[in-house]
Enzyme design. Structure first.
Site, PDB file in Angstrom:
ATOM      1  N   LYS A 115      46.134  46.154  39.733  1.00 35.31           N
ATOM      2  CA  LYS A 115      45.841  47.509  39.258  1.00 35.31           C
ATOM      3  C   LYS A 115      44.376  47.645  38.841  1.00 35.31           C
ATOM      4  O   LYS A 115      43.726  48.624  39.166  1.00 35.31           O
ATOM      5  CB  LYS A 115      46.733  47.891  38.065  1.00 35.31           C
ATOM      6  CG  LYS A 115      48.218  47.926  38.387  1.00 35.31           C
ATOM      7  CD  LYS A 115      49.022  48.441  37.216  1.00 35.31           C
ATOM      8  CE  LYS A 115      48.994  47.568  35.977  1.00 35.31           C
ATOM      9  NZ  LYS A 115      49.633  46.244  36.096  1.00 35.31           N
ATOM     10  N   ARG A 132      44.094  33.272  36.982  1.00 35.45           N
ATOM     11  CA  ARG A 132      43.168  34.398  36.760  1.00 35.45           C
ATOM     12  C   ARG A 132      42.146  34.104  35.662  1.00 35.45           C
ATOM     13  O   ARG A 132      42.487  33.700  34.558  1.00 35.45           O
ATOM     14  CB  ARG A 132      43.976  35.641  36.384  1.00 35.45           C
ATOM     15  CG  ARG A 132      43.101  36.831  36.061  1.00 35.45           C
ATOM     16  CD  ARG A 132      43.857  38.120  36.175  1.00 35.45           C
ATOM     17  NE  ARG A 132      44.657  38.422  35.005  1.00 35.45           N
ATOM     18  CZ  ARG A 132      45.259  39.599  34.817  1.00 35.45           C
ATOM     19  NH1 ARG A 132      45.162  40.550  35.735  1.00 35.45           N
ATOM     20  NH2 ARG A 132      45.968  39.814  33.734  1.00 35.45           N
ATOM     21  N   ARG A 166      42.922  35.596  29.856  1.00 34.63           N
ATOM     22  CA  ARG A 166      43.569  36.464  28.876  1.00 34.63           C
ATOM     23  C   ARG A 166      44.613  35.683  28.095  1.00 34.63           C
ATOM     24  O   ARG A 166      45.316  34.847  28.650  1.00 34.63           O
ATOM     25  CB  ARG A 166      44.250  37.642  29.588  1.00 34.63           C
ATOM     26  CG  ARG A 166      43.295  38.774  29.835  1.00 34.63           C
ATOM     27  CD  ARG A 166      43.906  39.868  30.667  1.00 34.63           C
ATOM     28  NE  ARG A 166      45.209  40.336  30.227  1.00 34.63           N
ATOM     29  CZ  ARG A 166      45.759  41.476  30.653  1.00 34.63           C
ATOM     30  NH1 ARG A 166      45.093  42.249  31.504  1.00 34.63           N
ATOM     31  NH2 ARG A 166      46.950  41.841  30.249  1.00 34.63           N
ATOM     32  N   ARG A 206      56.306  39.465  30.197  1.00 36.67           N
ATOM     33  CA  ARG A 206      55.731  40.693  30.763  1.00 36.67           C
ATOM     34  C   ARG A 206      56.495  41.123  32.016  1.00 36.67           C
ATOM     35  O   ARG A 206      56.719  42.318  32.242  1.00 36.67           O
ATOM     36  CB  ARG A 206      54.243  40.485  31.083  1.00 36.67           C
ATOM     37  CG  ARG A 206      53.385  40.479  29.814  1.00 36.67           C
ATOM     38  CD  ARG A 206      52.055  39.788  30.021  1.00 36.67           C
ATOM     39  NE  ARG A 206      51.137  40.529  30.843  1.00 36.67           N
ATOM     40  CZ  ARG A 206      50.099  39.971  31.479  1.00 36.67           C
ATOM     41  NH1 ARG A 206      49.876  38.658  31.382  1.00 36.67           N
ATOM     42  NH2 ARG A 206      49.299  40.716  32.183  1.00 36.67           N
TER      43      ARG A 206
HETATM   44  P1  AMP Z   1      47.717  45.534  30.595  1.00 40.51           P
HETATM   45  O1  AMP Z   1      46.268  45.212  30.498  1.00 40.51           O
HETATM   46  O2  AMP Z   1      47.975  46.901  31.147  1.00 40.51           O
HETATM   47  O3  AMP Z   1      48.498  44.454  31.303  1.00 40.51           O
HETATM   48  O4  AMP Z   1      48.284  45.572  29.083  1.00 40.51           O
HETATM   49  C1  AMP Z   1      48.215  44.425  28.258  1.00 40.51           C
HETATM   50  C2  AMP Z   1      49.208  44.561  27.107  1.00 40.51           C
HETATM   51  O5  AMP Z   1      48.896  45.727  26.327  1.00 40.51           O
HETATM   52  C3  AMP Z   1      50.661  44.765  27.531  1.00 40.51           C
HETATM   53  O6  AMP Z   1      51.317  43.525  27.846  1.00 40.51           O
HETATM   54  C4  AMP Z   1      51.237  45.418  26.271  1.00 40.51           C
HETATM   55  O7  AMP Z   1      51.405  44.471  25.227  1.00 40.51           O
HETATM   56  C5  AMP Z   1      50.094  46.340  25.842  1.00 40.51           C
HETATM   57  N1  AMP Z   1      50.204  47.677  26.469  1.00 40.51           N
HETATM   58  C6  AMP Z   1      49.384  48.245  27.401  1.00 40.51           C
HETATM   59  N2  AMP Z   1      49.787  49.474  27.719  1.00 40.51           N
HETATM   60  C7  AMP Z   1      50.902  49.703  26.983  1.00 40.51           C
HETATM   61  C8  AMP Z   1      51.806  50.804  26.874  1.00 40.51           C
HETATM   62  N3  AMP Z   1      51.659  51.907  27.635  1.00 40.51           N
HETATM   63  N4  AMP Z   1      52.840  50.701  26.003  1.00 40.51           N
HETATM   64  C9  AMP Z   1      53.014  49.589  25.240  1.00 40.51           C
HETATM   65  N5  AMP Z   1      52.214  48.518  25.305  1.00 40.51           N
HETATM   66  C10 AMP Z   1      51.163  48.562  26.168  1.00 40.51           C
END
Ligand code: AMP
Length: 221
Positions: A17, A131, A164, A175
């Protein structure tokens, strides 16, 4: 498609993404709102929201709605109305999708297209375990499939590469589970509304990019 379109990009962690969002914001002049980036910035800045979010993020769980929803809705409201928008990482639950729909309707906007990138679990695990990301420009590398020229250093700007804290195997497993149980229903929600496009993400990034451009082109036609 609307003059100022609202585009959503979704897919499991490691679907690509971030890489594809970087292309879409430039190609279609979209403002990029990534809830993961907003939360990581809040954690780095040590804000109350960041402190509340960190343990959920590290474990791979969703951050509670009271921490993230207002942050996202405020950021959407702050955008000029003539600006197209790419939302990345939000909504992640059906309740968030309904909240977003109401917030956008208040601004006379709606979701124009949802790009749902699909990748099998074994590929995701391989991608995330290798990654590394540039601390400065966020460019992702993979030590197995796309290593940097110098280990630990970004090819583009010499920035330090880091992993990360939620790319550990336990957090990745959580996740993926959270994605299957809570976020996949969001795809069904948009499918019912007729704006979901499924994209096969198990291809090189340039091919996926071509498929995304085609999907956006079809909506614009
Ligand atoms: P991402 O970078 O999109 O993979 O997000 C990293 C982490 O941020 C996720 O594993 C969640 O812990 C939190 N997170 C991101 N977006 C959301 C959302 N819309 N709702 C709840 N938690 C979120």
């Amino acid at each position: 498609m609307a003059a100022a379109p609202t585009v959503l990009i979704m897919g499991p962690p490691g679907a690509g993404k971030g890489t594809q969002a970087a292309h879409l914001v430039v190609a279609y002049d979209l403002a990029h709102l990534s809830t993961g980036d907003l939360l990581r910035a809040a954690v780095a800045a040590g804000t109350d929201a960041g402190q509340a979010a960190q343990r959920y993020m590290d474990a791979g769980d969703l951050v509670p709605d009271e921490v993230i929803v207002a942050m996202l809705v405020d950021a959407v409201r702050a955008l000029p109305s003539e600006r197209g928008l790419l939302l990345d990482g939000f909504p992640r639950t059906r309740a968030q999708a309904e909240t977003l729909e109401a917030a956008l309707a208040e601004l006379d906007r709606g979701v124009d297209v949802v790009l749902d990138i699909r990748v099998p679990d074994d590929v995701i695990i391989e991608r995330l375990s290798g990654r590394w990301i540039c601390r400065t420009c966020q460019t992702p590398y993979n030590v197995n499939t796309r290593p940097p020229k110098t280990p630990g250093t970004c090819d583009l700007d010499g920035g330090e590469l880091f992993q990360r804290s939620d790319d550990t195997s336990d957090a990745v497993a959580t996740r993926l589970e959270v994605y299957r149980t809570q976020t996949e229903p969001v795809a069904a929600f948009y499918e019912q509304r007729g704006c979901l496009v499924r994209i096969d993400g198990n291809h090189p990034a340039d091919d996926v990019r071509g498929a995304l451009d085609e999907a956006i082109g079809a909506v614009r036609a």
